[in-house]
Scaffold this motif. Structure first.
Motif, PDB file in Angstrom:
ATOM      1  N   VAL A 234       0.892  -1.247  -0.073  1.00 12.16           N
ATOM      2  CA  VAL A 234       0.059  -0.436   0.402  1.00 12.16           C
ATOM      3  C   VAL A 234       0.899   1.418   0.090  1.00 12.16           C
ATOM      4  CG1 VAL A 234      -1.831   1.362   1.574  1.00 12.16           C
ATOM      5  CG2 VAL A 234      -2.084  -1.258   1.336  1.00 12.16           C
ATOM      6  N   ILE A 235       0.394   2.161  -0.609  1.00 17.71           N
ATOM      7  CA  ILE A 235       1.397   3.045  -0.661  1.00 17.71           C
ATOM      8  C   ILE A 235       0.486   4.359  -0.226  1.00 17.71           C
ATOM      9  CG2 ILE A 235       2.630   5.006  -2.016  1.00 17.71           C
ATOM     10  CD1 ILE A 235       4.700   2.727  -1.481  1.00 17.71           C
ATOM     11  N   GLU A 236       0.659   5.391   0.569  1.00 14.92           N
ATOM     12  CA  GLU A 236      -0.735   6.354   0.207  1.00 14.92           C
ATOM     13  C   GLU A 236       0.774   7.908   0.323  1.00 14.92           C
ATOM     14  OE1 GLU A 236      -3.284   7.613   3.777  1.00 14.92           O
ATOM     15  OE2 GLU A 236      -0.976   7.758   4.402  1.00 14.92           O
ATOM     16  N   ARG A 237       0.261   8.626  -0.213  1.00 10.05           N
ATOM     17  CA  ARG A 237       1.133   9.764  -0.906  1.00 10.05           C
ATOM     18  C   ARG A 237      -0.129  11.388  -1.050  1.00 10.05           C
ATOM     19  NH1 ARG A 237       5.519  10.363  -2.333  1.00 10.05           N
ATOM     20  NH2 ARG A 237       5.371  12.856  -1.854  1.00 10.05           N
ATOM     21  N   HIS A 238       0.010  12.684   0.430  1.00  8.90           N
ATOM     22  CA  HIS A 238      -0.792  13.266  -0.661  1.00  8.90           C
ATOM     23  C   HIS A 238      -0.878  14.271  -0.824  1.00  8.90           C
ATOM     24  CE1 HIS A 238      -1.363  14.532   4.485  1.00  8.90           C
ATOM     25  NE2 HIS A 238      -0.823  13.511   4.386  1.00  8.90           N
ATOM     26  N   VAL A 239      -1.968  14.507  -2.204  1.00  6.72           N
ATOM     27  CA  VAL A 239      -2.208  15.083  -2.907  1.00  6.72           C
ATOM     28  C   VAL A 239      -3.070  16.467  -2.875  1.00  6.72           C
ATOM     29  CG1 VAL A 239      -2.125  13.124  -4.402  1.00  6.72           C
ATOM     30  CG2 VAL A 239      -4.605  14.163  -3.568  1.00  6.72           C
ATOM     31  N   THR A 240      -2.805  17.235  -4.262  1.00  2.00           N
ATOM     32  CA  THR A 240      -2.844  18.811  -3.917  1.00  2.00           C
ATOM     33  C   THR A 240      -2.382  18.894  -5.991  1.00  2.00           C
ATOM     34  OG1 THR A 240      -2.430  20.891  -3.377  1.00  2.00           O
ATOM     35  CG2 THR A 240       0.014  20.078  -3.891  1.00  2.00           C
ATOM     36  N   SER A 248      -0.381  23.876   5.477  1.00  2.00           N
ATOM     37  CA  SER A 248       0.678  22.773   5.434  1.00  2.00           C
ATOM     38  C   SER A 248       1.309  21.648   5.169  1.00  2.00           C
ATOM     39  CB  SER A 248       0.779  23.136   7.569  1.00  2.00           C
ATOM     40  OG  SER A 248       0.088  21.366   7.458  1.00  2.00           O
ATOM     41  N   ASP A 249       0.564  20.865   4.632  1.00  3.56           N
ATOM     42  CA  ASP A 249       0.266  19.611   4.386  1.00  3.56           C
ATOM     43  C   ASP A 249       0.573  20.270   2.282  1.00  3.56           C
ATOM     44  OD1 ASP A 249      -0.087  18.530   5.886  1.00  3.56           O
ATOM     45  OD2 ASP A 249      -2.371  18.164   5.619  1.00  3.56           O
ATOM     46  N   HIS A 250       0.684  21.148   1.638  1.00  4.36           N
ATOM     47  CA  HIS A 250       0.605  20.853   0.146  1.00  4.36           C
ATOM     48  C   HIS A 250       1.888  20.827  -0.073  1.00  4.36           C
ATOM     49  CE1 HIS A 250      -3.427  22.522  -0.562  1.00  4.36           C
ATOM     50  NE2 HIS A 250      -4.007  23.097   0.108  1.00  4.36           N
ATOM     51  N   GLU A 251       2.620  21.744   0.090  1.00  3.01           N
ATOM     52  CA  GLU A 251       4.419  21.460  -0.025  1.00  3.01           C
ATOM     53  C   GLU A 251       4.824  19.899   0.414  1.00  3.01           C
ATOM     54  OE1 GLU A 251       8.631  22.989   2.116  1.00  3.01           O
ATOM     55  OE2 GLU A 251       6.671  23.300   2.280  1.00  3.01           O
ATOM     56  N   ALA A 252       4.172  19.143   0.757  1.00  2.00           N
ATOM     57  CA  ALA A 252       4.928  17.745   0.418  1.00  2.00           C
ATOM     58  C   ALA A 252       3.885  16.618  -0.004  1.00  2.00           C
ATOM     59  CB  ALA A 252       4.779  17.126   2.483  1.00  2.00           C
ATOM     60  N   SER A 253       3.189  17.407  -0.782  1.00  2.00           N
ATOM     61  CA  SER A 253       2.026  16.964  -1.497  1.00  2.00           C
ATOM     62  C   SER A 253       2.486  16.771  -2.949  1.00  2.00           C
ATOM     63  CB  SER A 253       0.506  17.579  -1.269  1.00  2.00           C
ATOM     64  OG  SER A 253      -0.125  17.591   0.082  1.00  2.00           O
ATOM     65  N   LEU A 254       1.868  15.677  -3.391  1.00  2.00           N
ATOM     66  CA  LEU A 254       1.761  15.737  -4.691  1.00  2.00           C
ATOM     67  C   LEU A 254       1.170  16.104  -5.906  1.00  2.00           C
ATOM     68  CD1 LEU A 254       2.785  12.093  -5.112  1.00  2.00           C
ATOM     69  CD2 LEU A 254       4.365  13.797  -4.858  1.00  2.00           C
ATOM     70  N   GLU A 255       1.257  16.962  -7.145  1.00  2.00           N
ATOM     71  CA  GLU A 255       0.791  17.476  -7.727  1.00  2.00           C
ATOM     72  C   GLU A 255       0.722  16.549  -8.807  1.00  2.00           C
ATOM     73  OE1 GLU A 255       2.754  21.361  -8.853  1.00  2.00           O
ATOM     74  OE2 GLU A 255       1.986  22.443  -7.113  1.00  2.00           O
ATOM     75  N   PRO A 256      -0.888  16.899  -9.269  1.00  2.00           N
ATOM     76  CA  PRO A 256      -1.075  16.127 -10.349  1.00  2.00           C
ATOM     77  C   PRO A 256      -0.171  15.274 -11.444  1.00  2.00           C
ATOM     78  CG  PRO A 256      -2.978  17.479 -10.641  1.00  2.00           C
ATOM     79  CD  PRO A 256      -1.739  17.966  -9.691  1.00  2.00           C
ATOM     80  N   SER A 257       0.612  15.926 -11.696  1.00  2.00           N
ATOM     81  CA  SER A 257       1.817  15.118 -12.873  1.00  2.00           C
ATOM     82  C   SER A 257       2.567  14.283 -12.300  1.00  2.00           C
ATOM     83  CB  SER A 257       2.708  16.520 -14.117  1.00  2.00           C
ATOM     84  OG  SER A 257       2.962  17.153 -12.440  1.00  2.00           O
ATOM     85  N   GLU A 258       2.585  14.655 -11.265  1.00  2.00           N
ATOM     86  CA  GLU A 258       3.409  14.033 -10.468  1.00  2.00           C
ATOM     87  C   GLU A 258       2.924  12.732  -9.316  1.00  2.00           C
ATOM     88  OE1 GLU A 258       6.327  16.730  -7.216  1.00  2.00           O
ATOM     89  OE2 GLU A 258       4.453  16.894  -7.296  1.00  2.00           O
ATOM     90  N   LEU A 259       1.370  12.392  -9.210  1.00  2.00           N
ATOM     91  CA  LEU A 259       0.624  11.421  -9.162  1.00  2.00           C
ATOM     92  C   LEU A 259       0.698  10.238 -10.512  1.00  2.00           C
ATOM     93  CD1 LEU A 259      -0.806   9.681  -7.299  1.00  2.00           C
ATOM     94  CD2 LEU A 259      -3.362  10.899  -8.014  1.00  2.00           C
ATOM     95  N   THR A 260       0.655  10.995 -11.906  1.00  2.15           N
ATOM     96  CA  THR A 260       0.412  10.318 -12.406  1.00  2.15           C
ATOM     97  C   THR A 260       1.990   9.341 -12.621  1.00  2.15           C
ATOM     98  OG1 THR A 260      -1.112  11.446 -13.678  1.00  2.15           O
ATOM     99  CG2 THR A 260       0.100  10.100 -14.920  1.00  2.15           C
ATOM    100  N   GLU A 261       2.950  10.127 -12.756  1.00  3.33           N
ATOM    101  CA  GLU A 261       4.022   9.803 -12.771  1.00  3.33           C
ATOM    102  C   GLU A 261       4.740   8.377 -11.661  1.00  3.33           C
ATOM    103  OE1 GLU A 261       8.546  10.812 -12.544  1.00  3.33           O
ATOM    104  OE2 GLU A 261       7.194  12.611 -11.664  1.00  3.33           O
ATOM    105  N   LEU A 262       3.840   8.842 -10.834  1.00  6.10           N
ATOM    106  CA  LEU A 262       4.133   7.839  -9.567  1.00  6.10           C
ATOM    107  C   LEU A 262       3.047   6.244  -9.839  1.00  6.10           C
ATOM    108  CD1 LEU A 262       4.626   6.408  -6.885  1.00  6.10           C
ATOM    109  CD2 LEU A 262       2.450   8.263  -5.517  1.00  6.10           C
TER     110      LEU A 262
END
Length: 359
Positions: A234-240, A248-262
């Protein structure tokens, strides 16, 4: 207890099943339900398996003084911490709306229950599984009550020791067989040296009968992909939608392009893990046919000669001959035909060899 189980209807985790990817929307929706819906759709479009929120019943999560505490941070949505949290909290009716929207989009929907009353609401909402945030992992009354409800559980382990996690395992195990534990470090954003991916292997040894996963707060996707290579199920990542937004969570979150890449990288790594059986594969045959070496005659060898090592060499030969790993087996055997110098020694000319050439 199962090493794999059904986390969501029709979706198994653990074993050889694909890694389950949770897009943690949390409270990155800015308190706007339309933004929340866009983020659910984004999670689906990027290939995540689940869109997850955080649900609190504030008077049960915080005491009065905590809610009345002045909150003057640039991330604040109110003058007090209570005002800030109320701005970000969706109502029960809004949660139903979000759940229905996720169903319409075609992605699993759940939330972390941040207190016991929130868990009660999520149970009524019929979420597929409960997520236990790191802040409640050592809250044993909460864990027991949540486990007894019988829904699968995903438990983060930020801010905890191995001793505590052993207690968590034993506490949940008494009441619920279907749970997994995620390695997690509760820092936002998380520096690489504090990730400690090796804990995944330790959890696998300590808790060999449950799936182990990873909840990450680092920048980028590489560390999370490495977690999958180490066996995270299981992988959990914050997204924005925008890292520059307030919160405070946005900086440690993935934007759509990064989530797609992940998601793409995880699926690629899963394919690459393949099998633990080492053997020559069909895809290697062209290379073997072209460059695979064989035993050849260093000198002319007359029919009936008993082979010795000084007669034998190894080269890329045509036709293919005896494979190099069998060269010592040829010593002491006689040849049944003349073999010219530099010719391949094929299996059919060696008495009592009888091994087929690899193909």
């Amino acid at each position: 207890m199962p090493l794999k189980f059904e986390l969501c209807p029709g979706r198994m985790i653990g074993g050889s099943n694909p890694c389950f990817i949770i897009a943690e929307i949390g409270q990155n929706h800015q308190g706007d339900i339309e933004i929340a819906k866009k983020m659910i759709k984004m999670a689906k479009d990027c290939g995540a398996d689940c869109a997850k929120f955080q649900k609190s019943e504030l008077e049960y999560k915080f005491n009065k003084r905590a809610l009345e505490r002045p909150y003057t941070s640039k991330q604040s949505w109110g003058k007090t911490y209570g005002e800030h949290k109320r701005h970000l909290e969706f109502s029960h009716t809004q949660y139903v709306e979000l759940q229905n929207y996720a169903k319409e989009v075609g992605i699993f929907f759940t939330a972390s229950g941040m207190d016991e009353m929130a868990v009660e609401f999520l149970h009524e909402l019929d979420v597929p599984f409960f997520k236990v945030g790191s802040g409640d992992t050592n809250n044993f009354p909460y864990l027991e009550k949540t486990a007894k409800k019988g829904r699968p559980m995903v438990i983060s382990s930020g801010m905890q020791s191995m001793e505590t996690m052993r207690r968590v395992y034993q506490t949940v195990k008494k009441h619920n067989q279907n749970f997994c534990i995620l390695q997690c470090t509760s820092a936002y954003p998380l520096e690489a040296e504090d990730v400690n991916l090796r804990v995944i292997a330790e959890y696998q040894k300590e808790f060999p009968d449950i799936p182990i996963g990873y909840s990450g707060h680092e920048s980028g996707v590489h560390i999370s992909v490495a977690a999958v290579a180490l066996g995270a199920k299981v992988i959990e990542r914050h997204v924005t939608l925008d890292k520059s937004w307030k919160g405070s969570d946005h900086e440690a979150s993935l934007e759509p392009s990064e989530l797609t890449e992940l998601v793409k990288a995880i699926r690629l790594v899963e394919r690459s893990l393949g099998t633990s059986i080492k053997q020559m594969l069909p895809c290697e045959k062209p290379c073997h046919d072209k460059l695979g070496k064989s035993v050849v005659a260093k000198v002319a060898i007359p029919k009936g000669t008993v082979l010795s090592m000084d007669m034998l060499g190894v080269k890329v030969g045509e036709p293919k001959g005896v494979p190099p790993e069998d060269i010592y087996q040829l010593v002491g055997k006689s040849v049944t035909e003349d073999v010219e110098e530099d010719e391949s020694i094929t299996p059919d000319v060696v008495e009592s060899y009888g091994k087929k050439i690899k193909c």
